[in-house]
Design a protein around this motif. Structure first.
Motif, PDB file in Angstrom:
ATOM      1  N   LEU A   1       0.847  -1.189   0.000  1.00 38.94           N
ATOM      2  CA  LEU A   1       0.000   0.000   0.000  1.00 38.94           C
ATOM      3  C   LEU A   1       0.884   1.240   0.000  1.00 38.94           C
ATOM      4  CD1 LEU A   1      -2.886   1.177   0.200  1.00 38.94           C
ATOM      5  CD2 LEU A   1      -2.625   1.086   2.693  1.00 38.94           C
ATOM      6  N   ASP A   2       0.793   2.030  -1.063  1.00 41.12           N
ATOM      7  CA  ASP A   2       1.561   3.267  -1.200  1.00 41.12           C
ATOM      8  C   ASP A   2       0.840   4.365  -0.436  1.00 41.12           C
ATOM      9  OD1 ASP A   2       2.856   5.620  -2.112  1.00 41.12           O
ATOM     10  OD2 ASP A   2       3.213   4.731  -4.084  1.00 41.12           O
ATOM     11  N   VAL A   3       1.475   4.913   0.602  1.00 40.13           N
ATOM     12  CA  VAL A   3       0.830   5.909   1.459  1.00 40.13           C
ATOM     13  C   VAL A   3       1.371   7.321   1.232  1.00 40.13           C
ATOM     14  CG1 VAL A   3       0.145   4.235   3.220  1.00 40.13           C
ATOM     15  CG2 VAL A   3       2.370   5.379   3.414  1.00 40.13           C
ATOM     16  N   ARG A   4       2.104   7.506   0.131  1.00 43.53           N
ATOM     17  CA  ARG A   4       2.600   8.852  -0.189  1.00 43.53           C
ATOM     18  C   ARG A   4       1.464   9.714  -0.727  1.00 43.53           C
ATOM     19  NH1 ARG A   4       6.787   7.786  -4.478  1.00 43.53           N
ATOM     20  NH2 ARG A   4       5.232   6.226  -5.017  1.00 43.53           N
ATOM     21  N   GLU A   5       1.674  11.005  -0.703  1.00 40.50           N
ATOM     22  CA  GLU A   5       0.680  11.903  -1.266  1.00 40.50           C
ATOM     23  C   GLU A   5       0.689  11.772  -2.795  1.00 40.50           C
ATOM     24  OE1 GLU A   5      -1.628  13.442   0.626  1.00 40.50           O
ATOM     25  OE2 GLU A   5      -0.647  12.454   2.312  1.00 40.50           O
ATOM     26  N   THR A   6      -0.391  12.171  -3.427  1.00 42.20           N
ATOM     27  CA  THR A   6      -0.623  11.931  -4.855  1.00 42.20           C
ATOM     28  C   THR A   6       0.497  12.424  -5.778  1.00 42.20           C
ATOM     29  OG1 THR A   6      -2.996  11.859  -4.483  1.00 42.20           O
ATOM     30  CG2 THR A   6      -2.278  12.276  -6.739  1.00 42.20           C
ATOM     31  N   PRO A   7       1.033  13.641  -5.632  1.00 36.14           N
ATOM     32  CA  PRO A   7       2.094  14.058  -6.553  1.00 36.14           C
ATOM     33  C   PRO A   7       3.333  13.164  -6.489  1.00 36.14           C
ATOM     34  CG  PRO A   7       1.194  15.973  -5.427  1.00 36.14           C
ATOM     35  CD  PRO A   7       0.614  14.744  -4.761  1.00 36.14           C
ATOM     36  N   GLU A   8       3.695  12.714  -5.296  1.00 31.77           N
ATOM     37  CA  GLU A   8       4.841  11.813  -5.159  1.00 31.77           C
ATOM     38  C   GLU A   8       4.566  10.480  -5.851  1.00 31.77           C
ATOM     39  OE1 GLU A   8       7.020  12.350  -1.040  1.00 31.77           O
ATOM     40  OE2 GLU A   8       4.843  12.164  -0.785  1.00 31.77           O
ATOM     41  N   ARG A   9       3.401   9.937  -5.631  1.00 30.66           N
ATOM     42  CA  ARG A   9       3.066   8.647  -6.236  1.00 30.66           C
ATOM     43  C   ARG A   9       3.006   8.752  -7.755  1.00 30.66           C
ATOM     44  NH1 ARG A   9      -0.609   5.131  -8.350  1.00 30.66           N
ATOM     45  NH2 ARG A   9      -0.503   3.017  -7.529  1.00 30.66           N
ATOM     46  N   ASN A  10       2.446   9.838  -8.260  1.00 31.16           N
ATOM     47  CA  ASN A  10       2.322   9.992  -9.701  1.00 31.16           C
ATOM     48  C   ASN A  10       3.674  10.019 -10.407  1.00 31.16           C
ATOM     49  OD1 ASN A  10      -0.440   9.979  -9.483  1.00 31.16           O
ATOM     50  ND2 ASN A  10      -0.672  12.186  -9.701  1.00 31.16           N
ATOM     51  N   ALA A  11       4.711  10.483  -9.731  1.00 31.47           N
ATOM     52  CA  ALA A  11       6.049  10.539 -10.336  1.00 31.47           C
ATOM     53  C   ALA A  11       6.637   9.144 -10.525  1.00 31.47           C
ATOM     54  CB  ALA A  11       6.980  11.389  -9.482  1.00 31.47           C
ATOM     55  N   GLY A  12       6.364   8.256  -9.600  1.00 34.82           N
ATOM     56  CA  GLY A  12       6.879   6.889  -9.685  1.00 34.82           C
ATOM     57  C   GLY A  12       6.372   6.055  -8.537  1.00 34.82           C
ATOM     58  N   HIS A  13       5.891   4.845  -8.862  1.00 31.32           N
ATOM     59  CA  HIS A  13       5.324   3.980  -7.833  1.00 31.32           C
ATOM     60  C   HIS A  13       5.554   2.513  -8.182  1.00 31.32           C
ATOM     61  CE1 HIS A  13       2.154   4.403 -10.861  1.00 31.32           C
ATOM     62  NE2 HIS A  13       1.800   3.180 -10.513  1.00 31.32           N
ATOM     63  N   ALA A  14       5.375   1.677  -7.190  1.00 34.55           N
ATOM     64  CA  ALA A  14       5.438   0.230  -7.410  1.00 34.55           C
ATOM     65  C   ALA A  14       4.177  -0.152  -8.187  1.00 34.55           C
ATOM     66  CB  ALA A  14       5.490  -0.500  -6.078  1.00 34.55           C
ATOM     67  N   PRO A  15       4.331  -0.867  -9.302  1.00 34.01           N
ATOM     68  CA  PRO A  15       3.160  -1.140 -10.145  1.00 34.01           C
ATOM     69  C   PRO A  15       2.053  -1.927  -9.459  1.00 34.01           C
ATOM     70  CG  PRO A  15       5.074  -2.380 -10.912  1.00 34.01           C
ATOM     71  CD  PRO A  15       5.547  -1.462  -9.827  1.00 34.01           C
ATOM     72  N   GLU A  16       2.384  -2.714  -8.453  1.00 36.00           N
ATOM     73  CA  GLU A  16       1.369  -3.542  -7.799  1.00 36.00           C
ATOM     74  C   GLU A  16       0.687  -2.861  -6.623  1.00 36.00           C
ATOM     75  OE1 GLU A  16       5.240  -4.672  -5.594  1.00 36.00           O
ATOM     76  OE2 GLU A  16       4.668  -3.889  -7.543  1.00 36.00           O
ATOM     77  N   ALA A  17       1.055  -1.616  -6.305  1.00 36.95           N
ATOM     78  CA  ALA A  17       0.601  -0.982  -5.069  1.00 36.95           C
ATOM     79  C   ALA A  17      -0.635  -0.111  -5.240  1.00 36.95           C
ATOM     80  CB  ALA A  17       1.730  -0.144  -4.478  1.00 36.95           C
ATOM     81  N   PRO A  18      -1.757  -0.465  -4.566  1.00 34.87           N
ATOM     82  CA  PRO A  18      -2.855   0.490  -4.516  1.00 34.87           C
ATOM     83  C   PRO A  18      -2.394   1.716  -3.731  1.00 34.87           C
ATOM     84  CG  PRO A  18      -3.368  -1.456  -3.190  1.00 34.87           C
ATOM     85  CD  PRO A  18      -2.041  -1.688  -3.839  1.00 34.87           C
ATOM     86  N   HIS A  19      -3.130   2.807  -3.871  1.00 38.48           N
ATOM     87  CA  HIS A  19      -2.720   4.086  -3.298  1.00 38.48           C
ATOM     88  C   HIS A  19      -3.736   4.561  -2.267  1.00 38.48           C
ATOM     89  CE1 HIS A  19      -2.122   8.638  -3.969  1.00 38.48           C
ATOM     90  NE2 HIS A  19      -1.168   8.200  -3.181  1.00 38.48           N
ATOM     91  N   LEU A  20      -3.237   4.988  -1.126  1.00 36.02           N
ATOM     92  CA  LEU A  20      -4.045   5.651  -0.110  1.00 36.02           C
ATOM     93  C   LEU A  20      -3.142   6.648   0.598  1.00 36.02           C
ATOM     94  CD1 LEU A  20      -6.785   5.843   1.397  1.00 36.02           C
ATOM     95  CD2 LEU A  20      -5.827   4.224   3.047  1.00 36.02           C
ATOM     96  N   PRO A  21      -3.202   7.936   0.203  1.00 40.82           N
ATOM     97  CA  PRO A  21      -2.343   8.928   0.854  1.00 40.82           C
ATOM     98  C   PRO A  21      -2.523   8.901   2.372  1.00 40.82           C
ATOM     99  CG  PRO A  21      -3.494   9.907  -1.010  1.00 40.82           C
ATOM    100  CD  PRO A  21      -4.088   8.540  -0.790  1.00 40.82           C
ATOM    101  N   LEU A  22      -1.433   9.027   3.096  1.00 44.34           N
ATOM    102  CA  LEU A  22      -1.469   8.952   4.561  1.00 44.34           C
ATOM    103  C   LEU A  22      -2.445   9.955   5.163  1.00 44.34           C
ATOM    104  CD1 LEU A  22      -0.396   7.616   7.086  1.00 44.34           C
ATOM    105  CD2 LEU A  22       1.517   9.203   7.053  1.00 44.34           C
ATOM    106  N   SER A  23      -2.634  11.095   4.525  1.00 46.03           N
ATOM    107  CA  SER A  23      -3.566  12.090   5.051  1.00 46.03           C
ATOM    108  C   SER A  23      -5.012  11.583   5.064  1.00 46.03           C
ATOM    109  CB  SER A  23      -3.482  13.378   4.228  1.00 46.03           C
ATOM    110  OG  SER A  23      -3.814  13.121   2.871  1.00 46.03           O
TER     111      SER A  23
END
Length: 120
Positions: free
Chosen positions: A29-51
């Motif tokens: 689970l990628d917990v970074r904020e959206t701009p950080e995730r959009n730059a590069g992320h693990a392909p298998e990771a759903p996204h939920l910003p920590l905020s």
């Protein structure tokens, strides 16, 4: 072999975390904020910003019902995310060194449209 997961937060280095999330043992689970995730992320990771869970949002459907591994840019805040309640008592772990160490380990990082990602 003992599981690295437990109630509360455990820690995994990038390669064991990748193995467990690639084979379906856990969800990354990628917990970074959206701009950080959009730059590069693990392909298998759903996204939920920590905020969002701090504000009361629940885990994405893909991360419910089983072990969850959280990841942040450098690994400093993912332990905080791994401690957030999900309403179901999920077993959690976080990735030491975060996306930075994941990229250094040569593990996949993708950007917009499937291009090679960068860390923001």
């Amino acid at each position: 072999m003992l599981s690295p997961f437990r109630r509360g937060s455990a820690r995994l280095t990038p390669r064991p975390a990748h193995r467990q999330t690639s084979d379906g043992t856990a969800v990354l689970l990628d917990v970074r904020e959206t701009p950080e995730r959009n730059a590069g992320h693990a392909p298998e990771a759903p996204h939920l910003p920590l905020s969002r869970p701090v504000a009361g949002a629940s885990l994405p459907a893909a991360a419910k019902g089983g072990p969850v591994v959280t990841i942040w840019r450098s690994g400093h805040r993912s332990p905080q995310a791994a401690e957030l309640p999900d309403g179901g008592g999920a077993q959690t772990a976080d990735v030491t060194g975060g996306m930075a160490d994941r990229a250094c380990a040569g593990l996949p990082v993708v950007g917009p449209g499937g291009s090679e990602g960068v860390l923001a």
